[in-house]
Design an enzyme around this catalytic site. Structure first.
Site, PDB file in Angstrom:
ATOM      1  CE1 TYR A 138      -0.212   0.678   6.410  1.00 40.23           C
ATOM      2  CE2 TYR A 138      -0.996  -1.158   5.444  1.00 40.23           C
ATOM      3  CZ  TYR A 138      -1.020  -0.145   6.621  1.00 40.23           C
ATOM      4  OH  TYR A 138      -2.147  -0.143   7.321  1.00 40.23           O
ATOM      5  CE  LYS A 166      -2.250   3.434   5.189  1.00 43.42           C
ATOM      6  NZ  LYS A 166      -3.242   2.070   5.699  1.00 43.42           N
ATOM      7  CB  VAL A 210      -4.357   4.733   2.694  1.00 39.17           C
ATOM      8  CG1 VAL A 210      -5.321   3.320   2.811  1.00 39.17           C
ATOM      9  CG2 VAL A 210      -3.585   4.758   1.165  1.00 39.17           C
TER      10      VAL A 210
END
Length: 300
Positions: A138, A166, A210
């Site tokens: 992330y 992400k 996301v």
């Protein structure tokens, strides 16, 4: 456990309802889970940035994860945020997620400190080795001030159970580069972390998003993905543009309260943000209500 081919679609980083003592509110959390799943999402991500992961002690995190895994009950995959400043704490959270029955963990770059690339590689490698769960990286340099470079991502993507990233960065060229350097890796996928760039990420070969706005308008965000995948590019881009005013609503208050305020306006009664963050002003709440009215969400 998540297979790489199942890492796709719309995965909302769900908000975490809390009680008056700022502990996880089980009933509120269940309401949010049911709301997003009924909107057609392809996964649920608990303890992300929108879920105020930074605000909870270990016991509350464990409780949030256990409630989520139990209540989702395999309807969609459950992703658990295992993010902290130290490698040791991230490993502890990853092990907890695995024991609770999660399908994958998501790990943010460390915040506050500034690891170099070798330190960052060692950090993510150690976390990946500590669990049999798939790991999704992330990247959110705006919040953590640490950035996963393209060259670092290319190295990390070769670790067996690191299966995706992400990218919550407005540097879209970086997302494109992430996709380019991992295109031939069948075991790695790139997801949009910016709700402005879902369509664009899909167009370059990304696997989904996301999206914090999917807490509030799950069906609309799912439309971007599903219409794109069906070849209805006009329908997908129309849905993307329709979503932008809701994404802009993040500017109406301190992150991440606007999505909680949206859900309260929609009648889910999920309570307050964790202090020191507070609700949007009355004026901004009216502006948010207009956005929700325009999306037809208040008539549901």
């Amino acid at each position: 456990m998540l297979k790489v081919e199942d890492l796709k679609g719309v995965i909302p980083p769900i908000v975490t309802p809390v009680d008056d003592e700022e502990n996880v509110d089980e009933q509120g959390l269940k309401k949010v889970i049911d709301y997003v799943i009924s909107g057609g999402v392809h996964g649920v991500f608990v303890l992300g940035s929108n879920g105020e992961f930074y605000a909870f002690d270990y016991e509350n995190k464990k409780r949030a994860v256990e409630i989520t895994v139990r209540h989702v009950n395999k309807r969609v995959p459950v992703y658990v945020g295992a993010s902290a400043i130290t490698t040791k704490e991230c490993i502890k959270l990853a092990k907890m997620a695995e024991e609770a029955g999660a399908d994958a963990v998501t790990v943010l770059t460390p915040m506050f400190i500034k690891p170099n690339e070798k330190e960052m590689y060692n950090h993510f490698e150690a976390i990946a080795k500590s669990t049999s769960l798939p790991v999704i990286l992330y990247n959110n340099p705006d919040k953590t001030t640490n950035n996963i470079s393209v060259s670092l991502l290319e190295k990390l993507s070769k670790i067996e159970n690191i299966i995706g990233i992400k990218n919550t960065s407005f540097d879209f060229a970086q997302t494109v580069e992430y996709i380019r350097v991992t295109r031939d890796n069948k075991n790695f996928k790139v997801l949009s972390g910016s709700d402005y760039l879902i369509y664009a990420t899909l167009a370059y070969g990304g696997a989904g998003c996301v999206a914090g706005t999917a807490n509030v308008a799950p069906r609309l965000v799912v439309d971007i993905y599903e219409k794109y995948m069906a070849g209805d590019y006009k329908g997908a881009i129309d849905a993307q543009y329709k979503l932008i005013p809701l994404r802009n609503a993040y500017n109406y208050g301190s992150f991440p309260v606007p999505m909680k305020d949206c859900l309260n306006i929609l009648g889910l009664e999920i309570g307050h943000p964790v202090k020191p963050i507070d609700h949007c002003s009355e004026e901004k709440l009216q502006a948010i209500k207009k956005v929700l009215d325009d999306l037809g969400l208040t008539n549901m």
